[in-house]
Enzyme design. Structure first.
Site, mmCIF file in Angstrom:
data_model
loop_
_atom_site.group_PDB
_atom_site.id
_atom_site.type_symbol
_atom_site.label_atom_id
_atom_site.label_comp_id
_atom_site.label_asym_id
_atom_site.label_seq_id
_atom_site.Cartn_x
_atom_site.Cartn_y
_atom_site.Cartn_z
ATOM 1 N N GLU A 148 -3.240 -12.557 -1.220
ATOM 2 C CA GLU A 148 -2.641 -13.578 -0.455
ATOM 3 C C GLU A 148 -1.115 -13.425 -0.771
ATOM 4 O OE1 GLU A 148 -4.080 -17.491 -0.923
ATOM 5 O OE2 GLU A 148 -4.339 -17.641 1.399
ATOM 6 N N LYS A 152 -7.081 -36.337 -5.406
ATOM 7 C CA LYS A 152 -5.692 -35.781 -6.214
ATOM 8 C C LYS A 152 -4.944 -35.199 -5.213
ATOM 9 C CE LYS A 152 -4.599 -32.551 -8.766
ATOM 10 N NZ LYS A 152 -3.383 -32.810 -8.253
ATOM 11 N N GLU A 192 -12.614 -24.596 -0.239
ATOM 12 C CA GLU A 192 -11.821 -24.034 0.898
ATOM 13 C C GLU A 192 -10.525 -23.162 0.110
ATOM 14 O OE1 GLU A 192 -12.701 -23.768 3.839
ATOM 15 O OE2 GLU A 192 -13.922 -25.781 4.061
ATOM 16 N N CYS A 236 -3.531 -20.630 4.423
ATOM 17 C CA CYS A 236 -4.739 -19.944 4.131
ATOM 18 C C CYS A 236 -5.400 -19.094 5.417
ATOM 19 C CB CYS A 236 -5.829 -20.621 3.395
ATOM 20 S SG CYS A 236 -6.184 -21.943 4.295
HETATM 21 P P1 NAI Z 1 -3.754 -24.162 -6.795
HETATM 22 O O1 NAI Z 1 -4.911 -23.749 -6.618
HETATM 23 O O2 NAI Z 1 -3.278 -24.007 -8.389
HETATM 24 O O3 NAI Z 1 -3.353 -25.858 -6.554
HETATM 25 C C1 NAI Z 1 -4.284 -26.339 -5.739
HETATM 26 C C2 NAI Z 1 -4.464 -27.562 -6.208
HETATM 27 O O4 NAI Z 1 -5.490 -27.678 -7.155
HETATM 28 C C3 NAI Z 1 -3.393 -28.836 -6.658
HETATM 29 O O5 NAI Z 1 -3.913 -30.026 -6.362
HETATM 30 C C4 NAI Z 1 -3.462 -28.739 -8.118
HETATM 31 O O6 NAI Z 1 -2.846 -29.435 -8.963
HETATM 32 C C5 NAI Z 1 -4.875 -28.326 -8.504
HETATM 33 N N1 NAI Z 1 -5.261 -27.565 -9.884
HETATM 34 C C6 NAI Z 1 -4.532 -26.618 -10.346
HETATM 35 N N2 NAI Z 1 -5.450 -26.415 -11.548
HETATM 36 C C7 NAI Z 1 -6.419 -26.825 -11.434
HETATM 37 C C8 NAI Z 1 -7.464 -27.233 -12.541
HETATM 38 N N3 NAI Z 1 -7.385 -26.393 -13.391
HETATM 39 N N4 NAI Z 1 -8.332 -28.284 -12.340
HETATM 40 C C9 NAI Z 1 -8.249 -28.924 -11.231
HETATM 41 N N5 NAI Z 1 -7.371 -28.824 -10.473
HETATM 42 C C10 NAI Z 1 -6.435 -27.956 -10.564
HETATM 43 O O7 NAI Z 1 -2.655 -23.645 -5.989
HETATM 44 P P2 NAI Z 1 -1.076 -23.363 -6.284
HETATM 45 O O8 NAI Z 1 -0.667 -22.771 -7.674
HETATM 46 O O9 NAI Z 1 -0.283 -24.299 -5.939
HETATM 47 O O10 NAI Z 1 -1.045 -21.850 -5.242
HETATM 48 C C11 NAI Z 1 -1.013 -20.527 -5.582
HETATM 49 C C12 NAI Z 1 -1.668 -19.684 -4.475
HETATM 50 O O11 NAI Z 1 -3.084 -20.325 -4.266
HETATM 51 C C13 NAI Z 1 -0.889 -19.834 -3.413
HETATM 52 O O12 NAI Z 1 0.138 -18.743 -3.657
HETATM 53 C C14 NAI Z 1 -1.814 -19.400 -2.415
HETATM 54 O O13 NAI Z 1 -2.195 -17.985 -2.387
HETATM 55 C C15 NAI Z 1 -3.132 -20.014 -3.087
HETATM 56 N N6 NAI Z 1 -3.297 -21.274 -2.255
HETATM 57 C C16 NAI Z 1 -4.258 -21.227 -0.975
HETATM 58 C C17 NAI Z 1 -4.404 -22.589 -0.172
HETATM 59 C C18 NAI Z 1 -5.172 -22.786 0.566
HETATM 60 O O14 NAI Z 1 -5.105 -23.458 1.630
HETATM 61 N N7 NAI Z 1 -6.585 -22.175 0.631
HETATM 62 C C19 NAI Z 1 -3.429 -23.874 -0.597
HETATM 63 C C20 NAI Z 1 -2.493 -23.559 -1.919
HETATM 64 C C21 NAI Z 1 -2.452 -22.577 -2.429
#
Ligand code: NAI
Ligand code: MG
Length: 485
Positions: A381, A173, A247, A282
């Site tokens: 972050e 996804k 990650e 990240c």
């Molecule tokens: P997120 O963790 O909500 O989204 C990442 C993925 O998880 C997306 O594909 C989203 O659709 C999915 N997702 C969200 N809720 C879910 C659930 N309940 N069950 C299964 N999948 C789910 O991250 P978001 O909201 O885009 O960004 C928020 C913060 O997270 C950013 O400001 C940053 O600090 C951090 N982040 C860290 C990343 C990394 O590379 N480690 C990448 C993106 C965000």
């Protein structure tokens, strides 16, 4: 460059959805509507997992050499189509055309690395009393993979390459903010792989993502994204006792020693470490520890470097900093800057930049705060071009502060002294340490976090262990003579 009007999910080799529900892909800089994507729901996730389950027996028995050949085709196709995909990502997520080609080089390397690595990912055989003992590596089954929006090509490669090389089938996804280049790649995946081996389902996290984590036929979960959602994924894995690779976030320390040779080179590198990917990485080196004896000089040069970063349209090759991925991210970063203004000393930046013709985009001035390690901006972050600079004098105190965050993903050290470098590297609680450089994820080098930055390692041969399980097979030369009854 062509973008389709509608991108349905790839399920069992076909682009078809049961639902008519869609969501838009939006140009991050201009707000312009780019395309629609299916908002996959329970029906699509069920169908994708069923297709992956049906494809698993044949794919898992496909010789590794054949699986490797198909992964090499993915790499070749990405190489031939990089320019086009870079344009799509730049529109979709606001990253610059200057840096996106590096995402594709990294991604291409992953498919090639895992195509090679799987050929040496052996079990073992031993002679034992009266026979043989074998340990064989077998794939897990259907893998559910959920990725974020910041580096789509890299994320897809980190997930697909090892999982498919090892003989698993996949339901992936992509992120709702960054699905276009992945769906373009999916068209090609549909031509390369047998139906059901790779399924790609665009949609939202709370619906499509959550549904994928909950299905009993999914044998492993792999996730990159926020620590908050990472915990949900870990819970989902725990409730069904399936392995989970995570990650997650980072708040990486970048440490400058007194003995650096070339201060301007270090200024340039630490500037890059904090602002590449528009600060949305990240890995970003967001806490810069500078030795007090060079602090004022370093900070003044750093300020000049930050002010020189060219903020502008992601499509302009001269731009070094594009816009944040979405208004939500813009507001999030801005609220951190506000909290920084209250608790720390703003050195430069802090404002939103207006880029003519790109008024919808959240362009943020490269921002430096002088702070201590215990402020909110130094602990959490931010995911924007915002750097916390922290002065240090005593080595042990600095190390303690460098480690005093919930995260432990990456770190950097700048010194011309090998002993400084190694004793610091030994003591940092971080999965990745870079010395006199930043963000080098060479193919095969382990990537992953300590502490709340995650579980497991990607990019390396050990990743294949995480997509397989060991089966022990014991063979006797003949059935032993009767002894029991
Ligand atoms: P997120 O963790 O909500 O989204 C990442 C993925 O998880 C997306 O594909 C989203 O659709 C999915 N997702 C969200 N809720 C879910 C659930 N309940 N069950 C299964 N999948 C789910 O991250 P978001 O909201 O885009 O960004 C928020 C913060 O997270 C950013 O400001 C940053 O600090 C951090 N982040 C860290 C990343 C990394 O590379 N480690 C990448 C993106 C965000
Ligand atoms: Mg979210």
């Amino acid at each position: 460059m062509t973008i389709d009007a509608l991108y349905p999910p790839l399920i069992n080799g076909e682009f078809k959805a049961a639902t008519a529900e869609t969501f838009p892909a939006v140009n991050a800089a201009t707000g312009e509507h780019l395309a629609d994507l299916t908002a996959s729901g329970q029906a699509e996730i069920d169908a994708a997992v069923a297709a992956a389950l049906a494809a698993f027996p044949a794919w898992s028995r496909t010789p590794a050499a054949q699986r490797a050949r198909l992964l090499l085709k993915v790499a070749d196709w990405l190489e031939d189509n990089t320019d086009r995909l870079v344009q799509i990502d730049a529109l979709d997520i606001g990253r610059t055309v200057f840096e996106l080609p590096q995402d594709y080089r990294q991604a291409i390397g992953q498919y090639r690395f895992f195509a090679a690595a799987i050929m040496t990912h052996d079990g073992w055989t031993n002679s034992v009393q009266g026979g043989w003992a074998l340990a064989k590596r077998e794939p897990l089954g259907v893998v559910g993979q959920i990725i974020p929006w910041n580096v789509p090509a890299i994320m897809v490669s980190f997930k697909l390459a090892p999982a498919l090389a090892a003989g698993n089938t996949v339901v992936l996804k992509p992120d709702e903010n960054a699905s276009l280049s992945t769906m373009e790649l999916a068209k090609h995946l549909a031509e390369i792989f047998p139906p059901g081996v790779v399924n790609v389902v665009p949609g939202f996290g709370e619906t499509a993502g959550a549904a994928l984590t909950a299905l009993p036929d999914v044998a492993k979960l792999a996730f990159t994204g926020s620590t908050e959602v990472g915990r949900l994924i870990a819970h989902a894995g725990a409730s069904r006792l399936v392995p989970v690779t995570l990650e997650l976030g980072g708040k990486s320390p970048n440490i400058v020693f007194l003995d650096i040779d070339d201060i301007d080179a270090v200024v340039d590198n630490t500037t890059f470490a904090a602002t590449f990917c528009n600060g949305q990485s990240c890995l970003a080196g967001t806490r810069l520890f500078v030795h007090s004896d060079i602090y004022q000089d370093f900070l003044s040069r750093l300020t000049t470097a930050f002010r020189a970063i060219r903020v502008g349209s992601p499509l302009d090759p001269a731009t070094r900093l594009g816009c944040l991925v979405s208004p939500a991210q813009g507001e999030r970063v801005t609220s951190y800057i506000e909290s920084g203004r209250a608790e720390a000393n703003l050195v430069t930046g802090g404002g939103r930049v207006e880029v003519p013709g790109n008024e919808a985009g959240w362009f943020i001035e490269p921002t430096i705060f002088e702070t201590s390690n215990d402020t909110r901006i130094a602990q959490e972050e931010i995911f924007g071009p915002v750097l916390s600079v922290i002065r240090w004098t005593d080595f042990d105190t600095m190390i303690e502060q460098a480690n005093d965050v919930e995260y432990g993903l990456a770190s950097g050290i700048y010194t011309s002294n090998l002993r400084n470098a190694m004793r610091t590297a030994d003591r940092l609680q971080a999965g990745n340490v870079w010395v006199n450089q930043y963000v080098n994820l060479a193919d095969g080098s382990p990537f992953g976090g300590y502490k709340n930055s995650g579980l497991g390692r990607e990019v390396c041969k050990e990743t294949l262990d995480m997509y397989t399980q060991l089966k022990s097979i014991m063979l006797a030369e003949q059935v032993p003579a009767p002894f029991y009854v």
